[in-house]
Design a protein around this motif. Structure first.
Motif, PDB file in Angstrom:
ATOM      1  N   ASN A 133      47.970  38.180  56.233  1.00 34.69           N
ATOM      2  CA  ASN A 133      49.526  37.638  56.386  1.00 34.69           C
ATOM      3  C   ASN A 133      50.267  38.576  55.446  1.00 34.69           C
ATOM      4  O   ASN A 133      51.627  38.368  55.502  1.00 34.69           O
ATOM      5  CB  ASN A 133      49.631  36.266  56.016  1.00 34.69           C
ATOM      6  CG  ASN A 133      50.924  35.614  56.493  1.00 34.69           C
ATOM      7  OD1 ASN A 133      51.697  36.245  57.631  1.00 34.69           O
ATOM      8  ND2 ASN A 133      51.279  34.461  55.914  1.00 34.69           N
ATOM      9  N   GLY A 134      49.675  39.015  54.318  1.00 33.14           N
ATOM     10  CA  GLY A 134      50.410  40.085  53.529  1.00 33.14           C
ATOM     11  C   GLY A 134      49.403  40.354  52.422  1.00 33.14           C
ATOM     12  O   GLY A 134      48.207  39.978  52.294  1.00 33.14           O
ATOM     13  N   HIS A 190      45.241  42.319  46.627  1.00 33.36           N
ATOM     14  CA  HIS A 190      45.648  41.156  46.663  1.00 33.36           C
ATOM     15  C   HIS A 190      46.098  40.805  47.825  1.00 33.36           C
ATOM     16  O   HIS A 190      47.167  41.413  48.399  1.00 33.36           O
ATOM     17  CB  HIS A 190      47.030  40.780  45.554  1.00 33.36           C
ATOM     18  CG  HIS A 190      46.629  41.201  44.362  1.00 33.36           C
ATOM     19  ND1 HIS A 190      45.879  40.328  43.349  1.00 33.36           N
ATOM     20  CD2 HIS A 190      47.213  42.334  43.462  1.00 33.36           C
ATOM     21  CE1 HIS A 190      45.638  41.091  42.213  1.00 33.36           C
ATOM     22  NE2 HIS A 190      46.451  42.133  42.217  1.00 33.36           N
ATOM     23  N   ALA A 191      45.646  39.825  48.441  1.00 34.57           N
ATOM     24  CA  ALA A 191      45.873  39.346  50.020  1.00 34.57           C
ATOM     25  C   ALA A 191      46.269  37.853  50.243  1.00 34.57           C
ATOM     26  O   ALA A 191      45.752  37.173  49.432  1.00 34.57           O
ATOM     27  CB  ALA A 191      44.760  39.766  50.880  1.00 34.57           C
ATOM     28  N   ARG A 192      47.057  37.815  51.225  1.00 32.78           N
ATOM     29  CA  ARG A 192      47.299  36.256  51.404  1.00 32.78           C
ATOM     30  C   ARG A 192      46.633  36.168  53.177  1.00 32.78           C
ATOM     31  O   ARG A 192      47.221  36.927  54.018  1.00 32.78           O
ATOM     32  CB  ARG A 192      48.665  36.133  51.509  1.00 32.78           C
ATOM     33  CG  ARG A 192      49.233  34.694  51.916  1.00 32.78           C
ATOM     34  CD  ARG A 192      50.465  34.210  51.830  1.00 32.78           C
ATOM     35  NE  ARG A 192      50.904  33.991  50.221  1.00 32.78           N
ATOM     36  CZ  ARG A 192      50.291  33.009  49.591  1.00 32.78           C
ATOM     37  NH1 ARG A 192      49.338  32.409  50.028  1.00 32.78           N
ATOM     38  NH2 ARG A 192      50.341  32.891  48.079  1.00 32.78           N
ATOM     39  N   MET A 193      45.923  35.381  53.131  1.00 34.76           N
ATOM     40  CA  MET A 193      45.241  35.223  54.575  1.00 34.76           C
ATOM     41  C   MET A 193      45.975  34.074  55.218  1.00 34.76           C
ATOM     42  O   MET A 193      46.137  33.223  54.757  1.00 34.76           O
ATOM     43  CB  MET A 193      43.650  34.862  54.324  1.00 34.76           C
ATOM     44  CG  MET A 193      42.828  36.033  53.766  1.00 34.76           C
ATOM     45  SD  MET A 193      43.161  37.751  54.089  1.00 34.76           S
ATOM     46  CE  MET A 193      42.252  37.797  55.455  1.00 34.76           C
ATOM     47  N   ARG A 194      45.973  33.894  56.447  1.00 35.15           N
ATOM     48  CA  ARG A 194      46.717  33.042  57.511  1.00 35.15           C
ATOM     49  C   ARG A 194      46.201  31.652  57.194  1.00 35.15           C
ATOM     50  O   ARG A 194      47.155  30.538  56.928  1.00 35.15           O
ATOM     51  CB  ARG A 194      46.720  33.305  58.962  1.00 35.15           C
ATOM     52  CG  ARG A 194      47.419  34.522  58.994  1.00 35.15           C
ATOM     53  CD  ARG A 194      47.717  34.778  60.632  1.00 35.15           C
ATOM     54  NE  ARG A 194      48.146  36.140  61.135  1.00 35.15           N
ATOM     55  CZ  ARG A 194      49.261  36.455  60.844  1.00 35.15           C
ATOM     56  NH1 ARG A 194      50.107  36.030  60.150  1.00 35.15           N
ATOM     57  NH2 ARG A 194      49.633  37.702  61.090  1.00 35.15           N
ATOM     58  N   PRO A 253      45.713  33.059  49.407  1.00 35.52           N
ATOM     59  CA  PRO A 253      45.585  33.996  48.635  1.00 35.52           C
ATOM     60  C   PRO A 253      44.184  34.281  48.133  1.00 35.52           C
ATOM     61  O   PRO A 253      43.246  33.515  47.873  1.00 35.52           O
ATOM     62  CB  PRO A 253      46.505  33.914  47.121  1.00 35.52           C
ATOM     63  CG  PRO A 253      46.471  32.372  47.211  1.00 35.52           C
ATOM     64  CD  PRO A 253      46.319  31.764  48.633  1.00 35.52           C
ATOM     65  N   VAL A 254      43.667  35.511  48.237  1.00 39.41           N
ATOM     66  CA  VAL A 254      42.456  36.097  47.943  1.00 39.41           C
ATOM     67  C   VAL A 254      42.910  37.524  47.157  1.00 39.41           C
ATOM     68  O   VAL A 254      43.265  38.179  47.753  1.00 39.41           O
ATOM     69  CB  VAL A 254      41.501  36.266  48.959  1.00 39.41           C
ATOM     70  CG1 VAL A 254      41.977  37.143  50.032  1.00 39.41           C
ATOM     71  CG2 VAL A 254      40.039  36.725  48.413  1.00 39.41           C
ATOM     72  N   SER A 255      42.105  37.738  45.985  1.00 34.79           N
ATOM     73  CA  SER A 255      41.944  39.045  45.448  1.00 34.79           C
ATOM     74  C   SER A 255      40.532  39.669  45.144  1.00 34.79           C
ATOM     75  O   SER A 255      39.793  38.952  45.006  1.00 34.79           O
ATOM     76  CB  SER A 255      42.581  38.882  43.972  1.00 34.79           C
ATOM     77  OG  SER A 255      44.041  38.532  44.163  1.00 34.79           O
ATOM     78  N   PRO A 271      43.006  35.017  42.174  1.00 31.37           N
ATOM     79  CA  PRO A 271      44.258  35.703  42.555  1.00 31.37           C
ATOM     80  C   PRO A 271      45.208  35.307  41.210  1.00 31.37           C
ATOM     81  O   PRO A 271      45.253  34.242  40.748  1.00 31.37           O
ATOM     82  CB  PRO A 271      44.700  35.145  43.903  1.00 31.37           C
ATOM     83  CG  PRO A 271      43.840  34.018  44.224  1.00 31.37           C
ATOM     84  CD  PRO A 271      42.818  33.924  43.284  1.00 31.37           C
ATOM     85  N   PRO A 272      45.999  36.066  41.318  1.00 33.70           N
ATOM     86  CA  PRO A 272      47.351  35.931  40.204  1.00 33.70           C
ATOM     87  C   PRO A 272      48.001  34.541  40.579  1.00 33.70           C
ATOM     88  O   PRO A 272      48.371  34.292  41.598  1.00 33.70           O
ATOM     89  CB  PRO A 272      48.150  37.232  40.217  1.00 33.70           C
ATOM     90  CG  PRO A 272      47.812  37.955  41.251  1.00 33.70           C
ATOM     91  CD  PRO A 272      46.275  37.587  41.744  1.00 33.70           C
TER      92      PRO A 272
END
Length: 136
Positions: free
Chosen positions: A69-70, A92-96, A100-102, A129-130
């Motif tokens: 997602n981002g 750093h990702a945002r999954m649907r 968040p996951v880093s 994640p931050p």
């Protein structure tokens, strides 16, 4: 992709993974054509002992397109020797569904003179994640 020698190693790595991931998420072109702009046909990427060739990397794009997602890529360091790069970065990702996951990545990679990835050996680990930024 631009040749490695045209940028600093940090900028090359940031541009490579950012532009590739943005193109994957946009879902505007055939995944094989997209991969051909970034990877050689004989690509071998080994991540945490799992060997991925062209077909397995291509298959990996479908779930990324559905679930990412981002994202933001944070380059910590990168060194180049000719067409080889050693780098440490965090995705750093945002999954649907899961949020968040880093993932911290240590990578040794070999690129063609044109900037295509030919070989990558990676060690990864998930980190916290931050914290989200708070508006003041």
């Amino acid at each position: 992709m631009e040749p490695l020698k045209s940028k600093t190693p940090e900028q090359f790595v940031a541009d490579f993974f950012t532009s590739f991931t943005e193109a994957v998420v946009r879902d505007e072109e055939d995944p094989a054509e997209l991969m051909a702009r970034y990877y050689t046909p004989d690509i071998v990427q080994t991540a945490d002992g799992v060997r991925l060739d062209w077909d397995r990397l291509l298959a990996h794009l479908r779930p990324v397109r559905r679930n990412l997602n981002g994202f933001r890529i944070e380059i910590h360091e990168a060194l180049a020797d000719g067409n080889r790069i050693a780098t440490r970065f965090t995705i750093h990702a945002r999954m649907r569904k899961s949020g968040p996951v880093s993932t911290q990545v240590h990578m040794f990679g070999e690129f063609t003179p044109e900037g295509l990835l030919r070989r990558a050996d990676q060690l990864t680990r998930t980190i916290d994640p931050p914290e989200p930024r708070r508006e003041g």
